[in-house]
Design a protein around this motif. Sequence first.
Motif: not given
Length: 159
Positions: A87, A91, A125, A135, A137, A152-153, A155
């Motif tokens: 990550r 992230e 992310c 992932s 998103c 924070t994204c 993901c």
Amino acid sequence: MPAAPAALAPAQAAALAHVGRTALRDRPSALAVIARHLAGSGTTYQPEQLVAAVAVHGRLTLNFHPDRLLADGRTVAAALAGDGVYRSQFETGISNGGLSAYPGGDRDRWEEALFGGAYQAPVCCRRTARSTGGSTCSTTPTAPAPGSAPATCGCAPTR
């Protein structure tokens, strides 16, 4: 037998294409710089020989702190082993340096230039990290003020 590489996300493919185009565009000037350094070193190697040797023998390292704690209480090493995902700072929100991995931060602007804006819209992310799966998103990330908690994204790794 090694596992098949994971497919690149669209943003990763776009970033890689941008880096490739930039490398081809800048190759002549980079070779000229290498030639100047080699000329002053007393060696008889030519720039293309040096580049070829690096391509064959060069190594890439991913540097991280395996003992750092993530927001969920796991160490980076435990999360890497459990999730199968390396990550990014975007992230994890942890760093050995500046925490500017948020939309508009120094790292975000640096990556925008480096990767041709491939990760900026939506902010996702799936930046330079590679995973064993895909992932999902969110298209509406949260962005903190500088110096506050990391962004924070939205993901989540998928299997």
